[in-house]
Design a protein around this motif. Structure first.
Motif, mmCIF file in Angstrom:
data_model
loop_
_atom_site.group_PDB
_atom_site.id
_atom_site.type_symbol
_atom_site.label_atom_id
_atom_site.label_comp_id
_atom_site.label_asym_id
_atom_site.label_seq_id
_atom_site.Cartn_x
_atom_site.Cartn_y
_atom_site.Cartn_z
ATOM 1 N N ALA A 38 -69.255 -18.529 -82.483
ATOM 2 C CA ALA A 38 -70.422 -17.655 -82.651
ATOM 3 C C ALA A 38 -71.577 -18.124 -81.778
ATOM 4 O O ALA A 38 -72.339 -17.310 -81.248
ATOM 5 C CB ALA A 38 -70.839 -17.626 -84.113
ATOM 6 N N GLN A 39 -71.693 -19.432 -81.593
ATOM 7 C CA GLN A 39 -72.753 -19.979 -80.739
ATOM 8 C C GLN A 39 -72.543 -19.558 -79.290
ATOM 9 O O GLN A 39 -73.491 -19.212 -78.581
ATOM 10 C CB GLN A 39 -72.766 -21.507 -80.846
ATOM 11 C CG GLN A 39 -73.789 -22.198 -79.946
ATOM 12 C CD GLN A 39 -73.672 -23.716 -80.014
ATOM 13 O OE1 GLN A 39 -73.041 -24.265 -80.912
ATOM 14 N NE2 GLN A 39 -74.284 -24.386 -79.050
ATOM 15 N N ARG A 41 -70.908 -16.889 -78.299
ATOM 16 C CA ARG A 41 -71.116 -15.450 -78.197
ATOM 17 C C ARG A 41 -72.594 -15.089 -78.194
ATOM 18 O O ARG A 41 -72.989 -14.066 -77.628
ATOM 19 C CB ARG A 41 -70.421 -14.746 -79.361
ATOM 20 C CG ARG A 41 -68.906 -14.783 -79.276
ATOM 21 C CD ARG A 41 -68.272 -14.214 -80.525
ATOM 22 N NE ARG A 41 -66.807 -14.281 -80.447
ATOM 23 C CZ ARG A 41 -66.007 -14.206 -81.494
ATOM 24 N NH1 ARG A 41 -66.535 -14.042 -82.713
ATOM 25 N NH2 ARG A 41 -64.704 -14.276 -81.344
ATOM 26 N N ALA A 42 -73.409 -15.905 -78.814
ATOM 27 C CA ALA A 42 -74.836 -15.597 -78.912
ATOM 28 C C ALA A 42 -75.567 -15.807 -77.594
ATOM 29 O O ALA A 42 -76.610 -15.196 -77.344
ATOM 30 C CB ALA A 42 -75.486 -16.438 -80.000
ATOM 31 N N GLY A 43 -75.046 -16.695 -76.746
ATOM 32 C CA GLY A 43 -75.709 -16.983 -75.482
ATOM 33 C C GLY A 43 -74.793 -16.730 -74.318
ATOM 34 O O GLY A 43 -73.581 -16.885 -74.422
ATOM 35 N N ASN A 97 -72.947 -5.218 -73.797
ATOM 36 C CA ASN A 97 -73.413 -6.231 -72.848
ATOM 37 C C ASN A 97 -73.589 -5.735 -71.422
ATOM 38 O O ASN A 97 -74.019 -6.490 -70.551
ATOM 39 C CB ASN A 97 -72.453 -7.430 -72.830
ATOM 40 C CG ASN A 97 -72.484 -8.229 -74.108
ATOM 41 O OD1 ASN A 97 -71.514 -8.889 -74.448
ATOM 42 N ND2 ASN A 97 -73.585 -8.168 -74.847
#
Length: 310
Positions: A38-39, A41-43, A97
Protein backbone atom coordinates in the motif's frame (compact mmCIF):
# COMPACT_ATOMS: atom_id res chain seq x y z
CA UNK A 1 7.39 -6.36 -40.25
CA UNK A 2 9.21 -3.04 -40.12
CA UNK A 3 11.58 -2.33 -37.23
CA UNK A 4 12.49 1.33 -36.85
CA UNK A 5 14.92 2.86 -34.38
CA UNK A 6 14.13 6.44 -33.43
CA UNK A 7 15.50 9.00 -31.01
CA UNK A 8 19.13 8.84 -32.07
CA UNK A 9 19.16 12.58 -32.69
CA UNK A 10 18.26 13.27 -29.03
CA UNK A 11 20.11 10.31 -27.51
CA UNK A 12 22.37 12.59 -25.48
CA UNK A 13 19.34 14.18 -23.82
CA UNK A 14 17.87 10.74 -23.07
CA UNK A 15 21.15 9.43 -21.61
CA UNK A 16 21.48 12.54 -19.44
CA UNK A 17 17.94 12.03 -18.19
CA UNK A 18 18.69 8.38 -17.44
CA UNK A 19 21.67 9.46 -15.37
CA UNK A 20 19.54 11.84 -13.29
CA UNK A 21 16.86 9.17 -12.97
CA UNK A 22 19.38 6.66 -11.62
CA UNK A 23 20.59 9.20 -9.05
CA UNK A 24 17.04 9.82 -7.88
CA UNK A 25 16.14 6.15 -7.75
CA UNK A 26 19.25 5.40 -5.70
CA UNK A 27 17.53 7.22 -2.81
CA UNK A 28 14.28 5.20 -3.12
CA UNK A 29 13.94 1.58 -1.88
CA UNK A 30 13.18 -0.82 -4.74
CA UNK A 31 9.71 -2.38 -4.73
CA UNK A 32 11.00 -5.80 -3.67
CA UNK A 33 12.40 -4.31 -0.43
CA UNK A 34 9.19 -2.57 0.65
CA UNK A 35 7.07 -4.60 3.07
CA UNK A 36 3.86 -2.60 2.66
CA UNK A 37 2.56 -2.66 -0.91
CA UNK A 38 0.00 0.00 0.00
CA UNK A 39 2.93 2.33 0.69
CA UNK A 40 4.32 1.72 -2.80
CA UNK A 41 0.92 2.28 -4.37
CA UNK A 42 0.49 5.57 -2.53
CA UNK A 43 3.64 7.11 -4.00
CA UNK A 44 4.95 7.16 -7.54
CA UNK A 45 8.61 7.75 -6.76
CA UNK A 46 10.23 9.13 -9.90
CA UNK A 47 6.99 9.23 -11.90
CA UNK A 48 5.13 12.54 -11.99
CA UNK A 49 2.19 12.53 -9.54
CA UNK A 50 -1.10 11.78 -11.30
CA UNK A 51 -3.53 14.59 -11.99
CA UNK A 52 -7.18 13.58 -11.88
CA UNK A 53 -9.36 15.37 -14.44
CA UNK A 54 -13.08 16.08 -14.35
CA UNK A 55 -13.33 14.69 -17.89
CA UNK A 56 -12.80 11.19 -16.53
CA UNK A 57 -15.96 9.37 -15.46
CA UNK A 58 -15.83 6.35 -13.13
CA UNK A 59 -18.22 3.55 -14.04
CA UNK A 60 -18.68 -0.16 -13.43
CA UNK A 61 -19.44 -2.85 -16.00
CA UNK A 62 -20.50 -6.46 -15.40
CA UNK A 63 -17.86 -9.14 -14.92
CA UNK A 64 -17.82 -12.84 -14.07
CA UNK A 65 -16.41 -12.13 -10.59
CA UNK A 66 -18.54 -9.04 -9.93
CA UNK A 67 -18.55 -5.50 -11.25
CA UNK A 68 -15.43 -4.27 -13.04
CA UNK A 69 -14.42 -0.63 -12.54
CA UNK A 70 -13.58 1.42 -15.63
CA UNK A 71 -12.71 5.06 -16.24
CA UNK A 72 -14.23 6.64 -19.35
CA UNK A 73 -13.19 9.68 -21.39
CA UNK A 74 -15.57 10.78 -24.13
CA UNK A 75 -14.60 13.48 -26.67
CA UNK A 76 -17.17 15.78 -28.26
CA UNK A 77 -17.25 13.71 -31.44
CA UNK A 78 -16.61 9.98 -31.09
CA UNK A 79 -14.94 8.22 -34.05
CA UNK A 80 -14.16 4.99 -32.21
CA UNK A 81 -13.35 3.56 -28.78
CA UNK A 82 -9.95 2.64 -27.31
CA UNK A 83 -9.93 -0.01 -24.57
CA UNK A 84 -6.94 0.75 -22.36
CA UNK A 85 -5.10 -1.33 -19.76
CA UNK A 86 -2.84 0.59 -17.38
CA UNK A 87 0.76 -0.31 -16.41
CA UNK A 88 2.07 -1.35 -13.00
CA UNK A 89 3.16 -4.98 -13.17
CA UNK A 90 -0.38 -6.09 -12.25
CA UNK A 91 0.51 -4.86 -8.72
CA UNK A 92 0.64 -1.06 -8.94
CA UNK A 93 -1.18 1.65 -10.84
CA UNK A 94 -4.78 2.56 -11.48
CA UNK A 95 -7.09 3.69 -14.26
CA UNK A 96 -7.00 7.12 -12.56
CA UNK A 97 -3.24 7.56 -12.96
CA UNK A 98 -3.17 8.66 -16.61
CA UNK A 99 -6.02 11.13 -16.92
CA UNK A 100 -3.99 13.85 -18.64
CA UNK A 101 -2.57 11.49 -21.26
CA UNK A 102 -5.82 9.63 -21.89
CA UNK A 103 -7.86 12.81 -22.21
CA UNK A 104 -5.28 14.20 -24.66
CA UNK A 105 -5.54 10.94 -26.61
CA UNK A 106 -9.34 11.26 -26.72
CA UNK A 107 -9.25 14.87 -27.86
CA UNK A 108 -6.57 14.34 -30.49
CA UNK A 109 -7.92 11.13 -31.99
CA UNK A 110 -11.69 11.36 -31.52
CA UNK A 111 -11.53 8.05 -29.65
CA UNK A 112 -13.49 7.55 -26.48
CA UNK A 113 -11.25 5.80 -23.94
CA UNK A 114 -12.35 3.05 -21.57
CA UNK A 115 -9.52 2.34 -19.11
CA UNK A 116 -9.94 -0.83 -17.05
CA UNK A 117 -9.28 -0.58 -13.30
CA UNK A 118 -8.55 -4.27 -13.02
CA UNK A 119 -7.93 -5.99 -9.69
CA UNK A 120 -4.34 -6.00 -8.46
CA UNK A 121 -2.07 -8.68 -7.03
CA UNK A 122 -1.10 -9.98 -4.55
CA UNK A 123 -4.62 -9.54 -3.14
CA UNK A 124 -6.00 -10.77 -6.46
CA UNK A 125 -3.47 -13.02 -8.23
CA UNK A 126 -3.79 -14.35 -11.78
CA UNK A 127 -6.26 -14.72 -13.46
CA UNK A 128 -8.16 -11.86 -11.74
CA UNK A 129 -6.66 -9.09 -13.89
CA UNK A 130 -7.22 -11.07 -17.08
CA UNK A 131 -10.83 -11.82 -16.12
CA UNK A 132 -11.54 -8.13 -15.49
CA UNK A 133 -9.97 -6.96 -18.76
CA UNK A 134 -11.62 -9.67 -20.88
CA UNK A 135 -14.99 -8.99 -19.27
CA UNK A 136 -14.67 -5.24 -19.85
CA UNK A 137 -13.84 -6.00 -23.47
CA UNK A 138 -16.90 -8.23 -23.83
CA UNK A 139 -19.05 -5.45 -22.41
CA UNK A 140 -17.56 -2.95 -24.85
CA UNK A 141 -18.04 -5.21 -27.86
CA UNK A 142 -21.69 -5.76 -27.01
CA UNK A 143 -22.54 -2.16 -26.06
CA UNK A 144 -20.22 0.16 -28.02
CA UNK A 145 -22.90 1.18 -30.52
CA UNK A 146 -25.48 2.04 -27.87
CA UNK A 147 -22.92 3.55 -25.45
CA UNK A 148 -20.69 5.43 -27.89
CA UNK A 149 -22.44 5.34 -31.26
CA UNK A 150 -19.71 3.36 -33.00
CA UNK A 151 -18.50 -0.20 -33.49
CA UNK A 152 -14.93 0.87 -34.30
CA UNK A 153 -12.78 -0.54 -31.50
CA UNK A 154 -9.07 -0.57 -30.69
CA UNK A 155 -7.16 -1.66 -27.59
CA UNK A 156 -3.78 -1.41 -25.98
CA UNK A 157 -1.74 -0.63 -22.92
CA UNK A 158 1.68 -0.16 -21.41
CA UNK A 159 3.94 -2.69 -19.66
CA UNK A 160 1.63 -5.18 -17.90
CA UNK A 161 -1.22 -3.36 -19.64
CA UNK A 162 0.19 -4.35 -23.03
CA UNK A 163 0.33 -7.97 -21.90
CA UNK A 164 -3.25 -7.76 -20.67
CA UNK A 165 -4.33 -6.32 -24.02
CA UNK A 166 -2.93 -9.42 -25.72
CA UNK A 167 -4.66 -11.61 -23.13
CA UNK A 168 -7.93 -9.88 -24.04
CA UNK A 169 -7.53 -10.75 -27.71
CA UNK A 170 -6.64 -14.36 -26.89
CA UNK A 171 -9.51 -14.61 -24.40
CA UNK A 172 -12.05 -13.37 -26.95
CA UNK A 173 -10.76 -15.37 -29.91
CA UNK A 174 -12.75 -18.57 -29.28
CA UNK A 175 -16.00 -16.61 -29.55
CA UNK A 176 -14.75 -14.54 -32.49
CA UNK A 177 -15.28 -11.30 -30.56
CA UNK A 178 -11.59 -10.44 -30.91
CA UNK A 179 -12.29 -9.41 -34.51
CA UNK A 180 -14.23 -6.42 -33.18
CA UNK A 181 -10.84 -4.84 -32.41
CA UNK A 182 -9.13 -3.53 -35.53
CA UNK A 183 -5.73 -2.77 -33.98
CA UNK A 184 -3.62 -3.08 -30.83
CA UNK A 185 -1.07 -0.59 -29.51
CA UNK A 186 1.44 -2.34 -27.26
CA UNK A 187 4.01 -0.24 -25.38
CA UNK A 188 6.99 -1.88 -23.66
CA UNK A 189 5.01 -4.99 -22.75
CA UNK A 190 5.97 -8.07 -20.75
CA UNK A 191 5.14 -11.33 -22.52
CA UNK A 192 7.31 -13.98 -20.81
CA UNK A 193 6.55 -14.29 -17.10
CA UNK A 194 9.71 -16.35 -16.55
CA UNK A 195 11.74 -13.43 -17.99
CA UNK A 196 13.33 -13.07 -21.42
CA UNK A 197 17.15 -12.94 -21.75
CA UNK A 198 17.29 -9.14 -21.65
CA UNK A 199 15.25 -9.08 -18.43
CA UNK A 200 17.43 -11.76 -16.84
CA UNK A 201 20.66 -9.98 -17.79
CA UNK A 202 19.62 -6.42 -16.93
CA UNK A 203 20.46 -6.52 -13.23
CA UNK A 204 19.44 -3.61 -11.03
CA UNK A 205 20.57 -0.46 -12.82
CA UNK A 206 18.22 1.87 -10.92
CA UNK A 207 16.24 2.66 -14.05
CA UNK A 208 12.56 2.12 -13.15
CA UNK A 209 12.73 -1.68 -13.15
CA UNK A 210 15.26 -4.47 -13.41
CA UNK A 211 15.77 -8.19 -12.97
CA UNK A 212 14.91 -8.44 -9.27
CA UNK A 213 11.99 -6.04 -9.62
CA UNK A 214 10.56 -8.03 -12.52
CA UNK A 215 10.89 -11.29 -10.59
CA UNK A 216 9.10 -9.66 -7.64
CA UNK A 217 6.20 -8.50 -9.82
CA UNK A 218 5.79 -12.03 -11.22
CA UNK A 219 5.84 -13.55 -7.73
CA UNK A 220 2.95 -11.31 -6.68
CA UNK A 221 0.70 -12.30 -9.59
CA UNK A 222 1.81 -15.92 -10.03
CA UNK A 223 2.78 -17.13 -6.54
CA UNK A 224 4.45 -20.50 -6.26
CA UNK A 225 4.67 -21.28 -9.98
CA UNK A 226 7.79 -22.90 -11.42
CA UNK A 227 9.57 -21.55 -14.47
CA UNK A 228 7.98 -24.25 -16.61
CA UNK A 229 4.54 -23.33 -15.28
CA UNK A 230 5.19 -19.64 -16.01
CA UNK A 231 5.80 -20.59 -19.64
CA UNK A 232 2.24 -21.90 -20.01
CA UNK A 233 0.58 -20.15 -23.00
CA UNK A 234 -2.29 -18.82 -20.89
CA UNK A 235 0.21 -17.15 -18.55
CA UNK A 236 2.99 -16.04 -20.91
CA UNK A 237 1.41 -14.93 -24.21
CA UNK A 238 4.80 -15.15 -25.94
CA UNK A 239 4.17 -18.92 -26.06
CA UNK A 240 0.53 -18.72 -27.12
CA UNK A 241 -0.94 -19.45 -30.54
CA UNK A 242 -1.07 -15.96 -32.05
CA UNK A 243 -2.99 -16.62 -35.25
CA UNK A 244 -5.80 -14.32 -36.43
CA UNK A 245 -4.93 -11.24 -34.38
CA UNK A 246 -5.20 -7.59 -35.49
CA UNK A 247 -2.54 -5.20 -36.70
CA UNK A 248 -0.24 -4.11 -33.86
CA UNK A 249 2.30 -1.42 -33.15
CA UNK A 250 5.00 -2.43 -30.66
CA UNK A 251 7.14 0.21 -28.93
CA UNK A 252 10.03 -0.26 -26.50
CA UNK A 253 13.07 1.64 -25.28
CA UNK A 254 16.55 0.44 -26.15
CA UNK A 255 17.52 0.54 -22.46
CA UNK A 256 14.49 -1.39 -21.22
CA UNK A 257 14.95 -4.79 -19.53
CA UNK A 258 11.85 -5.87 -21.44
CA UNK A 259 13.44 -5.13 -24.83
CA UNK A 260 13.49 -8.82 -25.77
CA UNK A 261 9.82 -9.19 -24.82
CA UNK A 262 8.87 -6.72 -27.55
CA UNK A 263 11.36 -8.03 -30.12
CA UNK A 264 10.38 -11.67 -29.57
CA UNK A 265 6.64 -11.02 -29.38
CA UNK A 266 6.54 -8.85 -32.49
CA UNK A 267 8.48 -11.51 -34.42
CA UNK A 268 5.97 -14.18 -33.35
CA UNK A 269 3.09 -11.80 -34.12
CA UNK A 270 4.26 -11.44 -37.70
CA UNK A 271 5.16 -15.12 -38.05
CA UNK A 272 1.57 -15.95 -37.13
CA UNK A 273 0.42 -13.87 -40.11
CA UNK A 274 -0.57 -10.66 -38.33
CA UNK A 275 0.50 -7.18 -39.53
CA UNK A 276 2.80 -5.36 -37.16
CA UNK A 277 5.40 -2.66 -36.86
CA UNK A 278 8.04 -2.14 -34.21
CA UNK A 279 9.73 0.99 -32.92
CA UNK A 280 12.80 0.87 -30.68
CA UNK A 281 13.54 4.22 -29.04
CA UNK A 282 17.26 4.81 -28.58
CA UNK A 283 18.46 4.76 -24.95
CA UNK A 284 14.92 5.02 -23.55
CA UNK A 285 14.14 3.21 -20.29
CA UNK A 286 11.06 1.30 -19.24
CA UNK A 287 8.03 3.55 -18.93
CA UNK A 288 9.78 6.39 -20.76
CA UNK A 289 6.54 7.91 -22.07
CA UNK A 290 5.69 9.06 -18.53
CA UNK A 291 8.71 11.37 -18.35
CA UNK A 292 9.22 14.95 -19.61
CA UNK A 293 11.72 14.17 -22.36
CA UNK A 294 11.69 14.65 -26.12
CA UNK A 295 11.36 10.97 -27.02
CA UNK A 296 8.27 10.73 -24.80
CA UNK A 297 6.58 13.70 -26.45
CA UNK A 298 7.34 12.28 -29.89
CA UNK A 299 6.16 8.79 -29.01
CA UNK A 300 2.84 9.93 -27.55
CA UNK A 301 2.18 11.94 -30.70
CA UNK A 302 3.10 8.92 -32.87
CA UNK A 303 0.87 6.66 -30.80
CA UNK A 304 -2.11 9.00 -31.14
CA UNK A 305 -1.56 9.34 -34.88
CA UNK A 306 -1.38 5.57 -35.31
CA UNK A 307 -4.54 4.98 -33.28
CA UNK A 308 -6.38 7.71 -35.22
CA UNK A 309 -5.32 6.13 -38.50
CA UNK A 310 -6.70 2.76 -37.45
Amino acid sequence: MSIVTTGQDVAEETVAFNRRLAETLATVPPVYEVDDIAQVRAGFGVFPPPKVLDEGVDRVVPGRDGDVAVRVFTPAEVRGVYLHMHPGGRVLGSARNQDVRLWALAEQTGLAVVSVDYRLAPEHPHPAAVHDCVDAARWLVSTSVTEFGTSRLLLGGESAGAELAVQVLLGLRESGQHRAFSAAHLSYGVYDMALTPSARAYGEQNLVTGTLSERWFRAQSFPGLSEAELHAPDISPLYADLHDLPAARFVVGGNDPLLDDTLFMSARWQAAGNPCEVEVVAEAVHGFTAFPITVATRELAAQNAWLAAH
